[in-house]
Design a protein around this motif. Structure first.
Motif, mmCIF file in Angstrom:
data_model
loop_
_atom_site.group_PDB
_atom_site.id
_atom_site.type_symbol
_atom_site.label_atom_id
_atom_site.label_comp_id
_atom_site.label_asym_id
_atom_site.label_seq_id
_atom_site.Cartn_x
_atom_site.Cartn_y
_atom_site.Cartn_z
ATOM 1 N N ALA A 136 0.843 -1.197 0.000
ATOM 2 C CA ALA A 136 0.000 0.000 0.000
ATOM 3 C C ALA A 136 0.878 1.246 0.000
ATOM 4 O O ALA A 136 1.852 1.333 0.749
ATOM 5 C CB ALA A 136 -0.911 0.007 1.221
ATOM 6 N N ALA A 137 0.542 2.167 -0.852
ATOM 7 C CA ALA A 137 1.194 3.475 -0.898
ATOM 8 C C ALA A 137 0.098 4.529 -0.831
ATOM 9 O O ALA A 137 -1.095 4.213 -0.967
ATOM 10 C CB ALA A 137 2.002 3.625 -2.185
ATOM 11 N N ARG A 138 0.485 5.761 -0.646
ATOM 12 C CA ARG A 138 -0.491 6.849 -0.642
ATOM 13 C C ARG A 138 -1.024 7.023 -2.058
ATOM 14 O O ARG A 138 -0.239 7.171 -3.006
ATOM 15 C CB ARG A 138 0.174 8.133 -0.173
ATOM 16 C CG ARG A 138 -0.795 9.328 -0.209
ATOM 17 C CD ARG A 138 -0.164 10.558 0.341
ATOM 18 N NE ARG A 138 -0.053 10.379 1.790
ATOM 19 C CZ ARG A 138 0.838 10.994 2.542
ATOM 20 N NH1 ARG A 138 1.701 11.821 2.016
ATOM 21 N NH2 ARG A 138 0.872 10.793 3.839
ATOM 22 N N PRO A 139 -2.346 7.005 -2.229
ATOM 23 C CA PRO A 139 -2.908 7.242 -3.567
ATOM 24 C C PRO A 139 -2.520 8.629 -4.077
ATOM 25 O O PRO A 139 -2.376 9.571 -3.299
ATOM 26 C CB PRO A 139 -4.421 7.160 -3.347
ATOM 27 C CG PRO A 139 -4.598 6.447 -2.053
ATOM 28 C CD PRO A 139 -3.379 6.762 -1.221
ATOM 29 N N LEU A 140 -2.333 8.728 -5.387
ATOM 30 C CA LEU A 140 -2.017 10.030 -5.958
ATOM 31 C C LEU A 140 -3.279 10.895 -5.956
ATOM 32 O O LEU A 140 -4.374 10.410 -6.249
ATOM 33 C CB LEU A 140 -1.484 9.876 -7.378
ATOM 34 C CG LEU A 140 -0.149 9.146 -7.502
ATOM 35 C CD1 LEU A 140 0.293 9.099 -8.964
ATOM 36 C CD2 LEU A 140 0.925 9.802 -6.648
ATOM 37 N N PRO A 141 -3.146 12.165 -5.633
ATOM 38 C CA PRO A 141 -4.300 13.071 -5.607
ATOM 39 C C PRO A 141 -4.939 13.212 -6.998
ATOM 40 O O PRO A 141 -4.247 13.071 -8.021
ATOM 41 C CB PRO A 141 -3.710 14.406 -5.155
ATOM 42 C CG PRO A 141 -2.390 14.078 -4.549
ATOM 43 C CD PRO A 141 -1.906 12.829 -5.222
ATOM 44 N N PRO A 142 -6.228 13.510 -7.043
ATOM 45 C CA PRO A 142 -6.919 13.635 -8.330
ATOM 46 C C PRO A 142 -6.249 14.602 -9.310
ATOM 47 O O PRO A 142 -6.171 14.319 -10.498
ATOM 48 C CB PRO A 142 -8.318 14.120 -7.942
ATOM 49 C CG PRO A 142 -8.513 13.597 -6.553
ATOM 50 C CD PRO A 142 -7.152 13.649 -5.915
#
Length: 169
Positions: A136-142
């Motif tokens: 798991a990594a931080r999702p990229l912002p929209p």
């Protein structure tokens, strides 16, 4: 957006952009020619591993130093579709995004990746799979996803300008 490719691993921390793309090639403007000089100051044999779509894995503080824009340009031209590192130098990370190259921080994924492994990344969710193991990594912002789907900041601006011109017509 799903990114798939074979892993190429740089098992070092603090890799400087000056060794990823040495200064004597800064006058080269053609991305295909730039790709021929990628990794020259680090390990030129890494280029031999760039066969087809590639996901580059690296250690912590990747892209430190002068944060040359030439590096993400050369990486994209060489077939690198995403960079996963333990962490990124701030300016280098932003250069990647601005130039349309996804850059995702995951120390766990970077540490477990082995060259040749199959990698699958879902930037929207932050899911990184390496040979069937999930991280798991931080999702990229929209907004970052929007820039990447446009191919980078300049194509995004051009498209937005074109859309504004069409709306005014």
């Amino acid at each position: 957006m799903i990114i798939e490719g074979r892993a190429v691993v740089i098992e070092q921390d603090d890799v400087d952009t000056d060794v990823l793309y040495p200064g004597q090639y800064l006058n080269v403007l053609d991305p295909a020619e730039m790709a021929r000089h990628l990794f020259d100051g680090l390990d030129p044999s890494l280029r031999d591993e760039l066969v087809g779509d590639t996901v580059l894995f690296a250690g912590a503080n990747f892209g430190t130093g002068s944060s040359r824009e030439n590096v993400p340009i050369a990486m994209r031209a060489a077939g690198i579709r995403c960079v996963v590192a333990g962490s990124f130098a701030r300016i280098f990370h932003r250069n990647c995004i601005n130039l349309g190259l996804p850059a995702i921080a995951s120390a766990e994924a970077a540490a477990s990746a082995r060259s040749g492994a199959l990698a699958r990344i879902e930037p929207e969710t932050g899911t990184i799979e390496v040979d069937g193991e999930t991280f798991a990594a931080r999702p990229l912002p929209p907004f970052v996803l929007e820039l990447l789907q446009a191919g980078g900041l300049v194509p995004w601006i051009v498209e937005r300008g074109r859309a504004a011109t069409l709306e005014e017509a």
